[in-house]
Design an enzyme around this catalytic site. Structure first.
Site, PDB file in Angstrom:
ATOM      1  N   ASP A  44       0.773  -1.026   0.128  1.00  0.00           N
ATOM      2  CA  ASP A  44      -0.176  -0.015   0.017  1.00  0.00           C
ATOM      3  C   ASP A  44       1.003   1.465  -0.070  1.00  0.00           C
ATOM      4  OD1 ASP A  44      -2.375   1.353   0.123  1.00  0.00           O
ATOM      5  OD2 ASP A  44      -2.991   0.993   2.287  1.00  0.00           O
ATOM      6  N   GLY A  47       0.307   5.588  -4.579  1.00  0.00           N
ATOM      7  CA  GLY A  47      -0.513   6.671  -4.792  1.00  0.00           C
ATOM      8  C   GLY A  47      -0.112   7.957  -4.011  1.00  0.00           C
ATOM      9  N   HIS A  61       3.286   3.934  -8.838  1.00  0.00           N
ATOM     10  CA  HIS A  61       3.244   2.498  -9.079  1.00  0.00           C
ATOM     11  C   HIS A  61       4.477   1.956  -9.801  1.00  0.00           C
ATOM     12  CE1 HIS A  61      -0.937   2.289  -7.895  1.00  0.00           C
ATOM     13  NE2 HIS A  61      -1.308   3.251  -8.924  1.00  0.00           N
ATOM     14  N   LEU A 155      12.005 -20.190  -4.728  1.00  0.00           N
ATOM     15  CA  LEU A 155      10.975 -19.292  -4.322  1.00  0.00           C
ATOM     16  C   LEU A 155       9.736 -19.325  -5.040  1.00  0.00           C
ATOM     17  CD1 LEU A 155      10.045 -16.960  -2.394  1.00  0.00           C
ATOM     18  CD2 LEU A 155      11.173 -15.315  -4.053  1.00  0.00           C
TER      19      LEU A 155
END
Ligand code: V0D
Length: 265
Positions: A44, A47, A61, A155
């Site tokens: 998060d 923006g 982003h 992974l």
């Protein structure tokens, strides 16, 4: 695991921060026998990071993609088995159309810039979520990743795309009802284990650690079923500023917390 430690120290010297005692102390204190198997992250604050700098949201982003690269590397070096990154929620469709269009092109961009390194690291790339509403070109990038990394045994890197946990739970219920109607599932077989087999995460262990960046202290419809016993770690740091050091801090905090399940308390 010793290899992982060596790589971390080598990386440390290469970037010339040997004086950064915090970081090398953190690495030295890590218990390599207690690395979480599955780490899930809500990325998060991209923006907000951009807005703070007077930049368009898409610049946030783009900066967030750089963090993805850095965190994938350190997760792999530590020997983490599964890393799940929440990259697009079912709610994200409500964002401006231009922003959604931009985001949908990122998997292809990530493919072009990262496939070589991911393959050399033996990383397998997958997605969790509903494929149905995703544009063809987005799915084609994801399918290219799947195809080119399906034999890899290191992974497992999962992108949660068009993912929402409540809709995932309904999808599981539908699957069960369909199997029951077809005579493949009996009511006495309904338990936590069989239910989990119908979720998008059917092939994954539950996360041991969930990290959310950028200050919100919420789960926001991410892995509601799977996070039942996970350690939750929150930071004010926005995703584009979340660096290797922050990640190592989260792992260290995870190791400090004694993991007691409800039954043992
Ligand atoms: C933007 C910060 C990688 C969060 C990271 C479509 C928001 C960068 C992928 C990706 C996004 C997805 C699937 C895949 C390979 C890469 C990605 C989205 C957003 C949403 F197979 N970064 N990334 N996908 N951001």
């Amino acid at each position: 695991m010793l290899e992982a430690l060596k790589r971390l120290f080598r990386g440390h010297q290469e970037i010339g921060v040997t004086s950064d005692t915090d970081r090398s102390e953190t690495i030295k204190q890590l218990k390599f026998g207690q690395i979480p198997k599955h780490v899930a992250i809500i990325m998060d604050g991209n923006g907000r990071w951009a807005a703070k700098r007077g930049l368009p949201r898409i610049a946030g982003h783009q900066a967030g993609m750089k963090t993805v690269r850095e965190i994938v590397r350190v997760a792999d070096d530590l020997g983490i088995e599964v890393l799940t990154l929440y990259s697009f929620s079912t709610e994200n469709w409500k964002r401006p159309r231009d922003e959604v269009n931009f985001l949908m092109k990122l998997p292809q961009e990530f493919f072009n810039s990262e496939i070589k390194e991911l393959k050399s690291r033996n990383i397998r790339v997958e997605m969790v979520g509903s494929e149905s509403q995703l544009p063809g070109f987005t799915m084609s990038a994801i399918n290219q990743f799947r195809e080119e990394t399906k034999e890899n045994t290191g992974l497992q890197l999962n992108f949660a795309m068009n993912y929402g946990s409540r809709s995932e739970i309904l999808y599981a219920v539908e699957g069960m009802l369909r199997d029951q109607a077809g005579g493949h599932l009996d009511i006495d077989e309904v338990n936590e284990e069989t239910f989990a087999r119908y979720l998008y995460t059917r092939d994954l262990p539950d996360p041991d650690l969930m990290i959310r960046t950028s200050g919100e202290i919420r789960i926001s419809n991410f892995m509601l079923w799977q996070l039942a016993y996970s350690e939750l770690w929150f930071t004010e740091t926005a995703w584009p500023d979340f660096k290797e050091k922050s990640f190592l801090q989260a792992i260290q905090d995870y190791q400090r917390r004694s993991r007691r399940y409800g039954a043992l308390k």
